[in-house]
Design a protein around this motif. Structure first.
Motif, PDB file in Angstrom:
ATOM      1  N   LYS A  70       4.613   3.070   0.772  1.00 23.17           N
ATOM      2  CA  LYS A  70       5.763   3.024  -0.126  1.00 23.17           C
ATOM      3  C   LYS A  70       5.566   3.959  -1.314  1.00 23.17           C
ATOM      4  O   LYS A  70       6.529   4.556  -1.804  1.00 23.17           O
ATOM      5  CB  LYS A  70       5.985   1.589  -0.598  1.00 23.17           C
ATOM      6  N   LYS A  91       6.415   7.458  -0.131  1.00 19.57           N
ATOM      7  CA  LYS A  91       7.870   7.631  -0.099  1.00 19.57           C
ATOM      8  C   LYS A  91       8.414   7.861  -1.505  1.00 19.57           C
ATOM      9  O   LYS A  91       9.298   8.701  -1.720  1.00 19.57           O
ATOM     10  CB  LYS A  91       8.518   6.404   0.529  1.00 19.57           C
ATOM     11  N   ASP A 104      -0.310  -0.488   1.487  1.00 20.76           N
ATOM     12  CA  ASP A 104       0.431  -0.394   0.231  1.00 20.76           C
ATOM     13  C   ASP A 104      -0.383  -0.967  -0.929  1.00 20.76           C
ATOM     14  O   ASP A 104      -0.471  -0.361  -2.000  1.00 20.76           O
ATOM     15  CB  ASP A 104       1.764  -1.139   0.346  1.00 20.76           C
ATOM     16  N   GLU A 122       8.783  -0.605  -5.135  1.00 17.90           N
ATOM     17  CA  GLU A 122       9.238  -1.256  -3.915  1.00 17.90           C
ATOM     18  C   GLU A 122      10.753  -1.456  -3.897  1.00 17.90           C
ATOM     19  O   GLU A 122      11.339  -1.633  -2.833  1.00 17.90           O
ATOM     20  CB  GLU A 122       8.520  -2.584  -3.721  1.00 17.90           C
TER      21      GLU A 122
END
Length: 319
Positions: free
Chosen positions: A234, A237, A299, A317
Motif C-alpha cells: 500500500k 501504491k 504492509d 490506507e
C-alpha cells in the motif's frame, strides 16, 4: 487561519491560483504545485528522510524490447512449433515474451506468445567492424536461420516502413528496432516487470528468463525480490500516485518515474523477511490459495521501515 503547504514538484502539469483569507497566491504557469495537508507533509518528510532513490540502489532499470512491428516478431506457440519443426535452429532465437497486459501482482499470465529475438547485424552482431545495415549479415542470417528469415521476409515491406531514418540504414530490415543492446542479458536474470501505462500498476517477479515488450519496464539486481514486495504494498501504491499521467488519467510509470522513488535501503534481515514473504505469496498463487494475510504482513513491515504513525498509516490506507 488555515495552514496551507505548497510543494513544488517541478513538473509542468497545471498551475494553481489560491486565495486564502483574502491573500492571493499567484502561481506562475511554468511551475506546478500541489497543496499538501499537514499529515501529507509529515508523510512526505519521513519518505524524504528515510528513503533513498531507486536510481542509487544496486539495481538496473530499463525498458522492454521495441520491435517496431509486433505482427512480424511476436508469434504464438503454434507458429513457434511450426518454425522449429521446419528448422530446429529457430529455437535458438525465439524467447517467451511478457506484455504489459500480462502483468499481475507478483505473478503474470503467460499468453503463449513468443518473441523472435534478432539484434542489429545478427548473426554478426558481435563484430564491432559492422556499421549500418549489412548485406553480409543478412546473407548469414538467411543461411543460418532459413525458416525465420522466410517468416520475416513476408513482412519486409512493413518492416522497412519503420523508423526510416534507421531501418535499412543503421540496421537491417529484419532486426528489432530496439533490442536492449546494453542490457539484453538482464532479461534472463531475476527481475521485476511492470506495465508502463495503466490505471493500476502491478509489479511481477520473474526468474524464468522471460523477455519483456516495450509496454513494460523492468529492473534487475540483487534486491529485486524484496523490492517487488515494497512496490506492491500500500505504501508503494501511495508513492506512485503522483507519477505523471496521460490525458485519460492513466499513470505513466516509465524508467524516469521509478528512478526517483525513495525507499528505505534494506539490511540483510529485512531482505530475508521480504524475500520469504514473496516466496510464500508465489507458492500460494501456484496453489490457488488466498494470500491477503501475507500482504498485510508486508504492509506492516513497510510501515515500520518508514516509521509511520498509526494516523499516517490510516491516511495511506484510505487513499
Amino acid at each position: 487561519m488555515h495552514r496551507i503547504i505548497l510543494v513544488n514538484f517541478n513538473i509542468r502539469k497545471f498551475s494553481v491560483f489560491v486565495r486564502q483569507n483574502e491573500m492571493p497566491f499567484n502561481i506562475q504557469p511554468s511551475i506546478s504545485w500541489v497543496i499538501l495537508t499537514p499529515i501529507e507533509q509529515r508523510i512526505k518528510e519521513k519518505i524524504e528522510r528515510i528513503g533513498v532513490p531507486l536510481k542509487d540502489w544496486d539495481i538496473a532499470i530499463n525498458y522492454g524490447i521495441k520491435t517496431g512491428y509486433n505482427e512480424a516478431f511476436i508469434i504464438d506457440g503454434k507458429k513457434r512449433a511450426e518454425l522449429i519443426a521446419e528448422d530446429p535452429k529457430s529455437d535458438e532465437i525465439i524467447r517467451p515474451i511478457l506484455r504489459g497486459r500480462d502483468i499481475k501482482r507478483y505473478d503474470y499470465e503467460f499468453a503463449d506468445l513468443w518473441l523472435i529475438y534478432i539484434p542489429w547485424h545478427f548473426p554478426l552482431h558481435k563484430d564491432p567492424r559492422i556499421v549500418g545495415a549489412s548485406v553480409t549479415a543478412e546473407k548469414a542470417f538467411k543461411e543460418c536461420y532459413p525458416a525465420i528469415y522466410n517468416h520475416l521476409n513476408q513482412y519486409k515491406d512493413k518492416l522497412l516502413e519503420r523508423n526510416k531514418a534507421e531501418t535499412g540504414l543503421r540496421y537491417e530490415w529484419y532486426a528489432l528496432q530496439r533490442w536492449g543492446a546494453n542490457y539484453w542479458e538482464d532479461f534472463i536474470r531475476p527481475k521485476i516487470v511492470w506495465k508502463r501505462v495503466g490505471s493500476i500498476i502491478r509489479f511481477t517477479y520473474d526468474e524464468t528468463g522471460k523477455f519483456a515488450l516495450d509496454s513494460t519496464c523492468f529492473a534487475t539486481g540483487a534486491d529485486v525480490k524484496p523490492l517487488s514486495a515494497i512496490l506492491n504494498s500500500k505504501t508503494g501504491k501511495y508513492l506512485l500516485k503522483d507519477s505523471p499521467k496521460t490525458g485519460t488519467g492513466d499513470l505513466l510509470i516509465s524508467v524516469q518515474a521509478v528512478e526517483p522513488l525513495k525507499l528505505p535501503v534494506l539490511d540483510n534481515r529485512d531482505k530475508l523477511i521480504f524475500e520469504k514473504f514473496v516466496d510464500q505469496i508465489l507458492e500460494r498463487i501456484m496453489l490457488n490459495m488466498d494470500w491477503t494475510d501475507i500482504e498485510a504482513e508486508i504492509d506492516k513491515h513497510v510501515y515500520k521501515l518508514f516509521e509511520f504513525s498509526q494516523e499516517e498509516i490510516a491516511f495511506i490506507e484510505a487513499q
